[in-house]
Motif scaffolding. Structure first.
Motif, PDB file in Angstrom:
ATOM      1  N   THR A 187       0.846  -1.185   0.000  1.00  0.00           N
ATOM      2  CA  THR A 187       0.000   0.000   0.000  1.00  0.00           C
ATOM      3  C   THR A 187       0.882   1.236   0.000  1.00  0.00           C
ATOM      4  OG1 THR A 187      -1.875   1.080   1.118  1.00  0.00           O
ATOM      5  CG2 THR A 187      -0.133   0.191   2.520  1.00  0.00           C
ATOM      6  N   ASP A 188       0.257   2.416   0.008  1.00  0.00           N
ATOM      7  CA  ASP A 188       1.029   3.641   0.172  1.00  0.00           C
ATOM      8  C   ASP A 188       0.955   4.071   1.627  1.00  0.00           C
ATOM      9  OD1 ASP A 188      -1.692   4.324  -0.188  1.00  0.00           O
ATOM     10  OD2 ASP A 188      -1.150   6.389  -0.647  1.00  0.00           O
ATOM     11  N   LEU A 189       2.024   4.702   2.105  1.00  0.00           N
ATOM     12  CA  LEU A 189       2.182   5.059   3.509  1.00  0.00           C
ATOM     13  C   LEU A 189       2.504   6.546   3.619  1.00  0.00           C
ATOM     14  CD1 LEU A 189       4.520   2.041   4.360  1.00  0.00           C
ATOM     15  CD2 LEU A 189       2.102   2.215   5.008  1.00  0.00           C
ATOM     16  N   VAL A 190       1.585   7.315   4.172  1.00  0.00           N
ATOM     17  CA  VAL A 190       1.827   8.740   4.370  1.00  0.00           C
ATOM     18  C   VAL A 190       2.610   8.916   5.674  1.00  0.00           C
ATOM     19  CG1 VAL A 190       0.775  10.998   4.721  1.00  0.00           C
ATOM     20  CG2 VAL A 190      -0.234   9.393   3.088  1.00  0.00           C
ATOM     21  N   LEU A 191       3.782   9.538   5.573  1.00  0.00           N
ATOM     22  CA  LEU A 191       4.694   9.673   6.708  1.00  0.00           C
ATOM     23  C   LEU A 191       4.773  11.132   7.142  1.00  0.00           C
ATOM     24  CD1 LEU A 191       7.681   7.541   5.332  1.00  0.00           C
ATOM     25  CD2 LEU A 191       5.631   6.744   6.504  1.00  0.00           C
ATOM     26  N   THR A 192       4.586  11.362   8.440  1.00  0.00           N
ATOM     27  CA  THR A 192       4.713  12.713   8.980  1.00  0.00           C
ATOM     28  C   THR A 192       5.465  12.655  10.302  1.00  0.00           C
ATOM     29  OG1 THR A 192       2.758  12.751  10.420  1.00  0.00           O
ATOM     30  CG2 THR A 192       2.392  13.222   8.078  1.00  0.00           C
ATOM     31  N   GLY A 193       5.822  13.835  10.781  1.00  0.00           N
ATOM     32  CA  GLY A 193       6.346  13.956  12.128  1.00  0.00           C
ATOM     33  C   GLY A 193       5.210  13.963  13.129  1.00  0.00           C
ATOM     34  N   PRO A 194       5.507  14.268  14.398  1.00  0.00           N
ATOM     35  CA  PRO A 194       4.495  14.177  15.449  1.00  0.00           C
ATOM     36  C   PRO A 194       3.514  15.334  15.482  1.00  0.00           C
ATOM     37  CG  PRO A 194       6.585  14.872  16.393  1.00  0.00           C
ATOM     38  CD  PRO A 194       6.849  14.537  14.955  1.00  0.00           C
ATOM     39  N   GLN A 195       3.846  16.454  14.801  1.00  0.00           N
ATOM     40  CA  GLN A 195       2.933  17.590  14.819  1.00  0.00           C
ATOM     41  C   GLN A 195       3.070  18.397  13.542  1.00  0.00           C
ATOM     42  OE1 GLN A 195       5.960  19.938  17.815  1.00  0.00           O
ATOM     43  NE2 GLN A 195       3.866  20.656  17.786  1.00  0.00           N
ATOM     44  N   ALA A 196       1.980  19.068  13.175  1.00  0.00           N
ATOM     45  CA  ALA A 196       2.000  19.953  12.011  1.00  0.00           C
ATOM     46  C   ALA A 196       2.465  21.335  12.453  1.00  0.00           C
ATOM     47  CB  ALA A 196       0.618  20.018  11.377  1.00  0.00           C
TER      48      ALA A 196
END
Length: 282
Positions: A187-196
């Motif tokens: 699948t595709d995996l959207v990766l972010t840090g802990p906060q915007a």
């Protein structure tokens, strides 16, 4: 995790490729480190690779069964060269492919979106990493980092929009799991840090960590496009400026649990990364 086979890391001297190669070799995996000059990478076998030179494909693929794909930088239509390579990779015995995409570009999007769409048709085992903007954009060689060092300013067309900036170390950690776990994510995996964070927040944290004043200066879409066009092809400059405009409209104001879920640990905060990478040598 599976430990058999050899993993080809394309872009092994780059921001995510270098970290992915390092983490793979540290875990005992066999790695072929692909770059245009076959630059030596500790613990890996260097191999020459150039997206625009199909003559380098066979040597890079020899003996590999998994591949980490970093698209050619600045190419608005990477599928034109990448799909040729991927078909050759499948014929050569590669069984798993992990693509570095972008949170801003889904499978039905332009550019790398076309490669995203093709991947599950070419490989039974696959994943697309879709990271948000890199935290290293403010600490490395990116134009934001250079502007911070040289002028104490961050220039964007993102206004007050917020972004779930992500550490490249965390991207690499997810890439390692996607490449080596017994089952590929598929699948595709959207990766972010802990906060915007907004760019004003980034400027404030850099100021606090370094002690040097940094501000965020908002630009119009047109001014940002023209600034980028001085360094990049116009079509790519328009796309990047358009991404800033999308940020201003809230497109990247989100966080995900993907890093925690796949690695078992929380993603690094921007302050952690700034303290780690901006205080080296002052």
């Amino acid at each position: 995790m599976t430990t058999s086979g050899t993993i080809l890391v394309i872009g092994a001297t780059g921001t995510t490729g270098g970290r992915t190669a390092a983490q793979l070799t540290a875990a005992g995996h066999r790695v072929r480190a692909a770059s245009r000059r076959a630059t030596p990478v500790p613990g890996a076998q260097p191999v020459r690779f150039d997206w625009y030179d199909p003559g380098t494909f066979g040597g890079a693929l020899d003996g590999t069964d998994r591949v980490y794909l970093v698209p050619p930088l600045g190419d608005p239509d990477p599928a034109a060269v990448m799909l040729t390579f991927l078909r050759q990779a499948r014929a050569a015995g590669v069984r798993r492919a992990v693509l570095l995409g972008s949170s801003a570009i889904p499978a039905d999007g332009p550019g790398v979106g076309a490669v995203h769409r093709a991947l599950p048709e070419l490989f039974d085992q696959w994943a697309v990493l879709r990271p948000s903007w890199f935290m290293q954009n403010f600490t490395g060689t990116h134009m934001h980092a250079r502007s911070i060092r040289e002028h104490g300013v961050i220039l964007t067309a993102a206004g007050s929009g917020r972004v779930g900036f992500v550490d490249a170390d965390d991207i690499a950690a997810v890439a390692v799991h996607a490449l080596t776990d017994d089952r590929a994510p598929g699948t595709d995996l959207v990766l972010t840090g802990p906060q915007a964070l907004g760019y004003d927040d980034i400027a404030a944290i850099v100021t606090e960590v370094t002690g040097r004043p940094v501000t965020h200066q908002p630009l119009t879409y047109e001014r940002m496009r023209d600034r980028l066009a001085g360094q990049l092809p116009l079509e790519f400059a328009e796309m990047l400026a358009g991404m800033d405009r999308a940020i201003a409209e809230g497109a990247e104001d989100r966080t995900t649990d993907t890093v925690q879920r796949l690695t078992g640990r929380p993603p690094h905060s921007f302050r952690e990364v700034a303290e780690r990478e901006l205080t080296r040598g002052g």
